[in-house]
Design a protein around this motif. Structure first.
Motif, short mmCIF file in Angstrom:
data_model
loop_
_atom_site.label_atom_id
_atom_site.label_comp_id
_atom_site.label_asym_id
_atom_site.label_seq_id
_atom_site.Cartn_x
_atom_site.Cartn_y
_atom_site.Cartn_z
N ILE A 306 0.83 -1.21 0.00
CA ILE A 306 0.00 0.00 0.00
C ILE A 306 0.86 1.26 0.00
CG2 ILE A 306 -1.81 1.25 1.25
CD1 ILE A 306 -2.65 -1.50 2.43
N PHE A 307 1.96 1.21 0.74
CA PHE A 307 2.87 2.36 0.85
C PHE A 307 4.27 1.94 0.39
CE2 PHE A 307 -0.14 2.82 4.56
CZ PHE A 307 -0.97 3.75 3.94
N PRO A 308 4.47 1.77 -0.90
CA PRO A 308 5.71 1.17 -1.39
C PRO A 308 6.95 2.03 -1.25
CG PRO A 308 4.35 1.91 -3.22
CD PRO A 308 3.52 2.05 -1.99
N ASP A 309 6.79 3.33 -0.98
CA ASP A 309 7.96 4.20 -0.94
C ASP A 309 8.68 4.20 0.41
OD1 ASP A 309 5.70 5.42 0.17
OD2 ASP A 309 6.47 7.44 -0.18
N VAL A 310 8.12 3.54 1.42
CA VAL A 310 8.75 3.53 2.74
C VAL A 310 9.95 2.60 2.73
CG1 VAL A 310 8.43 3.09 5.20
CG2 VAL A 310 6.53 3.97 3.83
N PRO A 311 11.15 3.10 3.03
CA PRO A 311 12.33 2.22 3.07
C PRO A 311 12.15 1.12 4.11
CG PRO A 311 12.98 4.53 3.09
CD PRO A 311 11.51 4.51 3.31
N MET A 312 12.56 -0.08 3.77
CA MET A 312 12.34 -1.23 4.64
C MET A 312 13.50 -1.40 5.62
SD MET A 312 9.38 -2.14 3.94
CE MET A 312 9.36 -3.47 5.11
N ASN A 313 13.22 -1.08 6.86
CA ASN A 313 14.09 -1.40 7.99
C ASN A 313 13.21 -1.46 9.22
OD1 ASN A 313 13.89 1.33 9.11
ND2 ASN A 313 15.25 1.95 7.43
N ALA A 314 13.80 -1.71 10.37
CA ALA A 314 13.01 -1.91 11.58
C ALA A 314 12.18 -0.68 11.94
CB ALA A 314 13.93 -2.27 12.74
N GLY A 315 12.59 0.49 11.50
CA GLY A 315 11.86 1.70 11.85
C GLY A 315 10.44 1.73 11.32
N CYS A 316 10.23 1.21 10.12
CA CYS A 316 8.89 1.29 9.53
C CYS A 316 7.90 0.38 10.24
CB CYS A 316 8.95 0.99 8.04
SG CYS A 316 9.28 -0.72 7.64
N PHE A 317 8.39 -0.56 11.07
CA PHE A 317 7.49 -1.45 11.79
C PHE A 317 7.00 -0.85 13.11
CE2 PHE A 317 10.30 -5.03 9.87
CZ PHE A 317 9.70 -4.85 8.64
N ARG A 318 7.64 0.20 13.58
CA ARG A 318 7.34 0.71 14.92
C ARG A 318 5.90 1.17 15.10
NH1 ARG A 318 12.99 4.13 15.24
NH2 ARG A 318 14.37 2.34 15.61
N PRO A 319 5.26 1.76 14.09
CA PRO A 319 3.87 2.17 14.30
C PRO A 319 2.86 1.03 14.19
CG PRO A 319 4.97 3.49 12.58
CD PRO A 319 5.79 2.28 12.82
N ILE A 320 3.34 -0.18 13.89
CA ILE A 320 2.45 -1.31 13.59
C ILE A 320 2.40 -2.25 14.78
CG2 ILE A 320 2.03 -3.23 12.01
CD1 ILE A 320 3.90 -1.72 10.00
N GLU A 321 1.19 -2.52 15.25
CA GLU A 321 0.99 -3.45 16.35
C GLU A 321 0.10 -4.59 15.87
OE1 GLU A 321 1.46 -5.13 20.03
OE2 GLU A 321 2.41 -3.27 19.35
N VAL A 322 0.61 -5.81 15.95
CA VAL A 322 -0.15 -6.99 15.55
C VAL A 322 -0.32 -7.88 16.78
CG1 VAL A 322 -0.36 -8.92 13.95
CG2 VAL A 322 0.89 -6.85 13.26
#
Length: 557
Positions: A306-322
């Protein structure tokens, strides 16, 4: 120089960008070595592998190669965390071998290696990779056993063990592994390819640290994680606050011929997003259970779509809670079978996420893609070559229509960037002939923007005998459309066996199909769902489809 406010080395923007690209290049070179030196076509031709760099304290993802499968983003992070927790005795030059699904894995065929990387005598990070081995033993060639009821029926399960000690491969462990899998002479080539890829990563990462220094590189990694988190939060803030729900359905678990439900409730609050899958179906008897690492990674990859421009590293997971969906089939625990988790269940998890968010942000979403890897395994004996073989093949399907156009035709599975292996390569290596391979015209769901098309192919066994198995999806129902669009055509499998044509009872799953010379397999992969009402489709688009022969055929629906 030192940033006095954060007590961290400051990195200028140019150096930051160079280090970011340098870390990615380290991983991409690992990917290339892995690809070019592997023996298995599924790795060397189809790119079913990944390499990355992971944090020394917590195994968090630092970088992954642009050529690696996205589904391994979260998976290899969890694998590395399991290795850190299980092995406190790793030294420079060691390499750990692991494929245990319950310790941050996927299915047994995705075999991981983890190497501690030391720089100037200090543990600096972990290098890790995954390669899909075409076989790891089990009841059926290729491992995709659609009727397994426990993990031990699926193949060899490997805890985190030292494959390499102080730079030397353990010959006794290699013998043990090779004795429990088919076509072992091919697997030793894949083993050495993974080890070589990690060695390449160690050399390239050493050169990067030599050039810029540990402090600067570590500061750059921290800054890149912060920026990735900031970008992801900015995207999430464009989603209206609220709770969004949807369900996606598996055809069956391969044992009980009833659908399985992936039910998600997504809560958006400002720049935070939470996922609740607790209302999904309970654990299933067959191999369509998903381990936690795969479920978590599926959410990450879904948001990346959905948001393909976000660089993939641990930082992009911080707002996500599963929330861990314990008590459901997408939180598998020992000894549940899991052969379909990475290739199939993961895509249904993503589909549920896409459907849930479609009404909230329709200008960023798309109708459901084919949602299956089309796993086909064929193993047997080739009398002309005088050797056993195992062929693992996956195929493309249609992507869903989106807000600005029709869906992609013959796209790769939602979980990766892998491609179908060239039929010429497969015909050279195995006793088969592809009699046709074409677009499945009319298979895309109708809509303002129609879904892309799947493919039709037929392969025939030329000599000897083989055993075929299938583990696919979207055979009971096609990929759904959104906002008034129609579903794409469902998957269809036919087997020409002894003069009669049969299809698997479970639509998209089956095993034990013994083929003899002249028998054939025909697969019709799903088309993508449609976006918006078909009545709103532009007349010129309708005419273009007609001129190209893309009309809808009732026989395809």
């Amino acid at each position: 120089m030192l940033d006095t406010d954060t007590n961290r080395t400051a990195v200028d923007p140019v150096t930051l960008t160079v280090i970011e690209k340098g870390l990615q290049q380290v991983c991409s070179e690992m990917d290339l070595v892995h690809e070019k030196t592997s023996f298995s076509p599924v790795i060397s031709e189809a790119f079913d592998r990944s390499n990355g760099i992971y944090g020394r304290e917590d195994g968090r993802i630092i970088a992954q190669g642009a050529l690696g499968l996205p589904i391994f983003l979260g998976v290899m992070q969890e694998t590395t965390r399991s290795v850190i927790a299980e092995r406190d005795d790793l030294e420079d030059g060691d390499v750990v071998l692991i494929n245990d699904p319950y310790l941050g894995g996927t299915h047994l065929m995705d075999v991981k290696m983890v190497r501690p990387f030391y720089y100037r005598g200090r543990l600096w990070c972990y290098l890790a990779n995954t390669g899909h081995w075409p076989d790891t033993g089990g009841m059926v060639p290729g491992g995709f056993n659609s009727t397994a009821t426990e993990i031990h029926q699926e193949g060899l399960r490997i805890p985190p063990v030292k494959l390499v000690r102080n730079g030397q491969m353990d010959p006794e462990l290699v013998k043990l592994v090779l004795a429990n899998i088919r076509v072992s002479e091919e697997r030793i080539g894949d083993i050495k390819a993974q080890i070589a890829a990690l060695a390449t990563g160690a050399r390239r990462l050493t050169a990067l640290l030599d050039r810029y220094g540990q402090d600067v590189v570590e500061a750059a990694i921290a800054e890149l994680e912060t920026r990735s988190e900031t970008m992801m939060r900015a995207h999430l803030e464009t989603i209206p606050d609220g709770i969004y729900t949807a369900s996606a359905f598996m055809d069956s678990d391969g044992v009980v011929n009833e659908p399985l439900e992936v039910n998600v409730a997504i809560t958006v609050s400002g720049s935070d997003i939470g996922f609740d899958f607790s209302r999904s179906s309970p654990p299933c008897a067959g191999p369509m259970n998903s381990v936690w690492a795969t479920t978590l990674s599926s959410v990450y990859v879904g948001l990346k779509h959905i948001f393909p421009d976000v660089p993939m590293n641990a930082g992009c997971f911080r707002p996500i809670e599963v929330a861990q969906p314990k008590g459901t089939f997408i939180y598998a625990e020992y000894p549940r079978p899991v052969a379909g988790c990475a290739a199939e269940v993961s895509q249904r998890i993503m589909e549920a996420v896409f459907l849930a968010l479609a009404n909230a942000i329709p200008d960023k979403l798309f109708a459901a893609p084919a949602g299956t890897s089309g796993n086909l395994s064929l193993g047997g004996y080739d009398p002309e070559r005088g050797e056993n073989y195992i062929m693992y093949y996956f195929s493309g399907g249609g992507y869903g229509g989106w807000w600005a156009g029709d869906g992609l035709t013959n796209g790769c599975s939602t979980i990766g960037i892998s491609k179908s292996q060239p039929v010429e390569i497969l015909e050279q290596r195995y006793p088969i002939l592809f009699e046709h391979y074409a677009l499945r015209e009319g298979s895309g769901g109708a809509g303002t923007y129609r879904g892309g098309f799947g493919v039709d192919y037929r392969l025939r066994l030329l000599r000897g005998q083989g055993k075929a198995s299938f583990l696919m999806e979207h055979g009971r129902t096609g990929p759904p459309g959104i906002l008034g669009g129609e579903a794409g055509a469902p998957n269809r499998i036919e087997v020409g066996h002894g003069g009669e044509v049969i299809s698997p009872a479970h639509f998209s799953k089956g095993e034990g199909f013994v083929l003899r010379e002249g028998d054939w397999i025909e697969v019709h992969t799903p088309g993508g769902g449609g976006y918006g009402p078909a009545t709103d489709r532009a007349p010129e688009a309708v005419e273009r489809d007609r001129e190209r022969g893309y009309g809808c055929s009732e026989s395809d629906r």
